[in-house]
Design a protein around this motif. Structure first.
Motif, mmCIF file in Angstrom:
data_model
loop_
_atom_site.group_PDB
_atom_site.id
_atom_site.type_symbol
_atom_site.label_atom_id
_atom_site.label_comp_id
_atom_site.label_asym_id
_atom_site.label_seq_id
_atom_site.Cartn_x
_atom_site.Cartn_y
_atom_site.Cartn_z
ATOM 1 N N ASP A 61 13.896 -25.738 14.649
ATOM 2 C CA ASP A 61 12.965 -26.561 15.348
ATOM 3 C C ASP A 61 12.311 -25.718 16.423
ATOM 4 O O ASP A 61 13.181 -25.083 17.258
ATOM 5 C CB ASP A 61 13.692 -27.672 15.947
ATOM 6 C CG ASP A 61 12.546 -28.610 16.537
ATOM 7 O OD1 ASP A 61 11.565 -28.449 17.122
ATOM 8 O OD2 ASP A 61 13.052 -29.979 16.404
ATOM 9 N N ILE A 62 11.150 -25.623 16.727
ATOM 10 C CA ILE A 62 10.413 -24.893 17.581
ATOM 11 C C ILE A 62 10.733 -25.171 19.086
ATOM 12 O O ILE A 62 10.967 -24.259 20.141
ATOM 13 C CB ILE A 62 8.842 -24.709 17.625
ATOM 14 C CG1 ILE A 62 8.345 -23.860 18.625
ATOM 15 C CG2 ILE A 62 8.349 -26.229 17.663
ATOM 16 C CD1 ILE A 62 8.525 -22.561 18.599
ATOM 17 N N GLN A 63 11.562 -26.560 19.272
ATOM 18 C CA GLN A 63 11.854 -27.145 20.391
ATOM 19 C C GLN A 63 12.972 -26.401 21.047
ATOM 20 O O GLN A 63 13.168 -26.350 22.043
ATOM 21 C CB GLN A 63 11.825 -28.499 20.413
ATOM 22 C CG GLN A 63 10.841 -29.294 20.135
ATOM 23 C CD GLN A 63 9.567 -28.914 20.537
ATOM 24 O OE1 GLN A 63 8.533 -28.232 19.804
ATOM 25 N NE2 GLN A 63 9.252 -29.222 21.726
ATOM 26 N N SER A 64 13.795 -25.748 20.097
ATOM 27 C CA SER A 64 15.022 -25.162 20.398
ATOM 28 C C SER A 64 14.605 -23.668 21.200
ATOM 29 O O SER A 64 15.622 -23.357 22.011
ATOM 30 C CB SER A 64 16.038 -24.780 19.248
ATOM 31 O OG SER A 64 15.197 -23.800 18.578
ATOM 32 N N PHE A 65 13.643 -23.348 21.170
ATOM 33 C CA PHE A 65 13.080 -22.253 21.916
ATOM 34 C C PHE A 65 12.544 -22.621 23.678
ATOM 35 O O PHE A 65 12.072 -21.626 24.195
ATOM 36 C CB PHE A 65 11.862 -21.370 21.266
ATOM 37 C CG PHE A 65 12.490 -20.526 20.387
ATOM 38 C CD1 PHE A 65 13.068 -19.399 20.350
ATOM 39 C CD2 PHE A 65 12.575 -21.125 18.859
ATOM 40 C CE1 PHE A 65 13.523 -18.568 19.490
ATOM 41 C CE2 PHE A 65 13.137 -20.261 18.009
ATOM 42 C CZ PHE A 65 13.536 -19.250 18.170
ATOM 43 N N GLU A 66 12.474 -23.954 23.917
ATOM 44 C CA GLU A 66 11.965 -24.314 25.007
ATOM 45 C C GLU A 66 12.343 -23.741 26.335
ATOM 46 O O GLU A 66 11.560 -23.315 26.968
ATOM 47 C CB GLU A 66 12.063 -25.891 25.294
ATOM 48 C CG GLU A 66 11.079 -26.215 26.387
ATOM 49 C CD GLU A 66 10.909 -27.747 26.412
ATOM 50 O OE1 GLU A 66 11.064 -28.362 27.448
ATOM 51 O OE2 GLU A 66 10.510 -28.597 25.235
ATOM 52 N N GLU A 67 13.902 -23.543 26.453
ATOM 53 C CA GLU A 67 14.239 -22.954 27.705
ATOM 54 C C GLU A 67 14.100 -21.355 27.703
ATOM 55 O O GLU A 67 13.755 -21.000 28.928
ATOM 56 C CB GLU A 67 15.914 -23.045 27.874
ATOM 57 C CG GLU A 67 16.285 -24.588 27.880
ATOM 58 C CD GLU A 67 15.606 -25.380 29.164
ATOM 59 O OE1 GLU A 67 15.637 -24.471 30.261
ATOM 60 O OE2 GLU A 67 14.894 -26.286 29.134
ATOM 61 N N ALA A 68 14.055 -20.835 26.543
ATOM 62 C CA ALA A 68 13.612 -19.335 26.626
ATOM 63 C C ALA A 68 12.198 -19.309 27.160
ATOM 64 O O ALA A 68 11.781 -18.245 27.829
ATOM 65 C CB ALA A 68 13.803 -18.708 25.246
#
Length: 185
Positions: A61-68
């Motif tokens: 899920d693209i949202q898993s990259f939010e913190e990065a």
């Protein structure tokens, strides 16, 4: 900087810089990072006549990259979420975050130009992610599986995907995964 494996002509570089300028990016002054999260939308769209569910373990899920993405943006750099056909837009909003698949800038030329000229490429294992290698763009591969299949190319880092035992709920060690043959799935 050494000689790149592949490169763009002066005319192609000018074309790419003009499109980047329309995105608000000056390639001489600004840094941008490409972010890619493999999902099933592309394969289902272009080859939907067969089931690709056996590849679901590679999807993210693209949202898993939010913190990065937030960390990259905090440095003052641009983030360009790349891909041509994706499942959903990025939820994060920021003036320097460009959700390229949903923009007017998306096209075949820029699909190649962006990873070729990014400061680094952050993404999951996929054919698209491998484009960075063609241009010797540093690459960080996350959620890498199978972990026995390391990313190739110059300046690559990778983080393997954690594998959980469905019976015990515990994460497997590399040795346990290898003994089960999961390093070459």
């Amino acid at each position: 900087e050494g000689v790149r494996s592949l490169y763009f002509s002066d005319t192609e570089m000018d074309k790419g810089k003009k499109i980047l300028a329309k995105m608000g990016i000056d390639l001489e002054r600004d840094r941008y990072v490409c972010v890619f999260a493999r999902d099933d939308a592309y394969l289902n769209s272009v080859q939907g006549f067969q089931s690709w569910s056996y590849n679901d373990y590679r999807d993210v899920d693209i949202q898993s990259f939010e913190e990065a993405m937030k960390l990259i943006l905090a440095k003052g750099w641009f983030v360009i979420r790349v891909g041509s056909i994706v499942k959903k837009p990025v939820a994060l909003r920021h003036p320097k975050l460009i959700d390229y698949p949903y923009s007017d800038f998306r096209g075949d030329f820029m699909d190649i130009f962006l990873p070729a000229n990014s400061f680094f490429f952050l993404g999951t294992p996929s054919g698209y992610c491998d484009l960075a290698n063609c241009f010797d763009t540093p690459r960080i591969v996350v959620n890498s599986t199978p972990f026995g299949d390391l990313p190739f190319g110059k300046n690559n880092l990778y983080i393997p995907k954690k594998i959980k035992n469905i019976t015990t709920g515990n994460y497997l060690t590399f040795q346990e995964s290898q003994e089960m043959g999961l390093d070459q799935v």
